[in-house]
Design a protein around this motif. Structure first.
Motif, PDB file in Angstrom:
ATOM      1  N   GLN A 193      21.304  43.066 -20.271  1.00  0.00           N
ATOM      2  CA  GLN A 193      22.442  43.763 -20.866  1.00  0.00           C
ATOM      3  C   GLN A 193      21.992  45.051 -21.545  1.00  0.00           C
ATOM      4  O   GLN A 193      20.851  45.174 -22.008  1.00  0.00           O
ATOM      5  CB  GLN A 193      23.150  42.862 -21.866  1.00  0.00           C
ATOM      6  N   ASN A 226      23.608  46.250 -24.226  1.00  0.00           N
ATOM      7  CA  ASN A 226      23.862  46.047 -25.659  1.00  0.00           C
ATOM      8  C   ASN A 226      24.323  47.338 -26.339  1.00  0.00           C
ATOM      9  O   ASN A 226      23.781  47.759 -27.362  1.00  0.00           O
ATOM     10  CB  ASN A 226      22.620  45.479 -26.351  1.00  0.00           C
ATOM     11  N   GLU A 236      30.440  48.097 -23.335  1.00  0.00           N
ATOM     12  CA  GLU A 236      29.854  47.449 -22.160  1.00  0.00           C
ATOM     13  C   GLU A 236      30.820  46.459 -21.517  1.00  0.00           C
ATOM     14  O   GLU A 236      30.689  46.127 -20.333  1.00  0.00           O
ATOM     15  CB  GLU A 236      28.560  46.733 -22.560  1.00  0.00           C
ATOM     16  N   GLU A 237      31.810  45.999 -22.291  1.00  0.00           N
ATOM     17  CA  GLU A 237      32.758  45.005 -21.796  1.00  0.00           C
ATOM     18  C   GLU A 237      33.917  45.630 -21.017  1.00  0.00           C
ATOM     19  O   GLU A 237      34.737  44.923 -20.431  1.00  0.00           O
ATOM     20  CB  GLU A 237      33.323  44.202 -22.971  1.00  0.00           C
ATOM     21  N   GLU A 279      36.286  47.412 -18.221  1.00  0.00           N
ATOM     22  CA  GLU A 279      36.412  47.243 -16.771  1.00  0.00           C
ATOM     23  C   GLU A 279      35.767  48.427 -16.063  1.00  0.00           C
ATOM     24  O   GLU A 279      35.883  49.572 -16.515  1.00  0.00           O
ATOM     25  CB  GLU A 279      37.877  47.141 -16.390  1.00  0.00           C
TER      26      GLU A 279
END
Length: 447
Positions: A237, A239, A243-244, A246
């Motif tokens: 990741q 971090n 990052e979440e 779409e």
């Protein structure tokens, strides 16, 4: 800007994903190249091959039209020699060690010659090995990737009955699911697995995952020995904020989807940023371009001197029109309505070497912003730590700790390949499988 599939025509997909390194077009072409070989004594090319293929010997056999013997010479050292001929970074292994480099001449095309011999073996289904009489011993292998298949073939040749448990619906591991489609096709990978298992004595149980359908204890109870070769596969990741959103995907999943389905079903953005500069990053970037992305930018926090990929791989990306931004590290992903729209990067400088030997990057205090609609994370892979934790297996942050022969701290349990080394080349995994098989043969002989 948008992410969508079916961007190209069927003809364009076929052209974009056709064999990037075509084989010799005739026997005569192969013979001309083979006859360039100097057949060096104590050959440096053989020394640089992790599986120790006797390269001068198999090339000499091609010059004498003994192609079947050539294939046997390759397979006895590397049963996945056909696949490795397509995907090995030969420029830093056998071909990179060819003495012609010292003469400032083009090195022998070892990979193409290896492909010439081995693919004939697969196509003509040459039976080059015979199983010894069954010993009554049974070994379980977790993972039908290069390490597992290599281990299985060596054990089966010695009369051991082998059962491989594979979580996917097809064998081949990284070869089948993790490498660019223009290097190896799914059809080729399937043919290679079938050729390896045609020896007999090897059963593959598909859609069977360790920790879900069975446990290590189950295998220890039902088999004389166990070999773990389940690789790695968890994307590291970033971090960072956003990052979440779409449109942010990991390279492993992106490449997997390309390998597992039709090209026109894989969505790709107009403007794609790929984070990383390893082989996986290159594969993701080039395939995004070949799926129809208008612009692909590789973002790497170090310079070209420190990049993990080879110059040959980088040239493929450049020829495909990919752009590279050096000395930039992702800091934030911005979006609108839940979709990624911008990648903000910190501009970097290099300091002293870190534990890997590469110079450590540090922030300059400046940023740059890229307009994107898709971000592919290819900053490395992590071991399956949850898979090995709590099983008495000694490990370091998920990487299984073994002795040189692949033995773990549990008697009768061996491991090798990416689940031990954290991720190397296919040829390294093949060699690990061989070493593990040799140790298992010694172990079961003493039972």
């Amino acid at each position: 800007m948008t992410i969508k599939s079916n961007r190209l025509t069927a003809e364009e997909y076929e052209q974009n994903f056709s064999d990037i390194h075509p084989p010799f077009d005739s026997r005569e072409s192969a013979l001309v190249e083979a006859n360039r070989c100097l057949f060096c004594y104590d050959a440096p090319c053989t020394k640089s091959c992790p599986t120790g293929i006797d390269i001068p010997k198999f090339i000499k056999q091609i010059t004498t039209d003994n192609v079947k013997g050539s294939a046997h010479t390759i397979f006895v050292s590397n049963i996945m020699g056909a696949g490795c001929a397509r995907v090995c970074p030969v420029e830093k292994l056998c071909e990179g060690s060819c003495v012609y480099n010292l003469l400032e001449e083009t090195p022998i095309s070892i990979a193409r010659l290896q492909r010439y011999a081995t693919e004939q073996a697969l196509e003509k289904k040459w039976k080059l090995f015979e199983r010894k009489p069954t010993t009554g011993k049974r070994v379980a292998i977790v993972g039908a990737g290069p390490a597992g298949l290599s281990c299985a073939h060596v054990l089966s040749r010695e009369g051991i009955a082998v059962t491989i448990y594979e979580k996917e619906s097809k064998g081949g591991g990284l070869m089948t699911y993790g490498i660019a489609a223009y290097k190896v096709t799914p059809e080729f990978c399937e043919a290679e697995v079938k050729y390896i298992t045609s020896l007999g004595g090897i059963t593959i149980e598909y859609n069977q995952e360790l920790g879900v359908h069975f446990t290590l204890a189950d295998l220890q109870q039902n088999y004389d020995a166990v070999y773990l070769g389940f690789g790695v596969g968890l994307a590291r990741q970033l971090n960072i904020p956003g990052e979440e959103l779409e449109g942010v995907v990991d390279a492993i999943k992106f490449i997997y989807d390309i390998r597992a389905g039709a090209y026109d079903q894989v969505p790709v953005g107009d403007r794609v940023a790929v984070i990383g500069m390893g082989m996986t990053a290159i594969d993701a970037a080039t395939q995004a371009k070949r799926l129809g992305a208008k612009e692909v930018i590789l973002v790497y926090r170090r310079t070209q001197e420190e990049m993990p990929c080879t110059e040959v791989e980088l040239d493929i990306a450049k020829l495909d029109g990919c752009r590279i931004i050096w000395l930039a590290a992702p800091a934030m992903i911005k979006g609108e309505h839940g979709h990624a729209t911008q990648l903000v990067c910190n501009l970097m400088q290099l300091g002293e070497p870190d534990a890997s030997g590469r110079r450590s990057p540090f922030e300059m205090g400046e940023t740059c912003t890229l307009e994107v609609d898709m971000i592919i994370k290819a900053a490395g892979q992590m071991p399956f730590e949850a898979l090995v934790s709590g099983k008495q297996l000694q490990h370091t942050h998920g990487k299984i700790v073994t002795q040189m022969n692949g033995a773990t701290n549990i008697p009768g349990v061996y491991a090798g390949g990416d689940c031990v080394n954290g991720g190397k080349e296919v040829v390294d995994a093949v060699q690990a499988g061989k070493l593990g098989a040799a140790a298992i043969l010694e172990y079961v002989a003493g039972l």
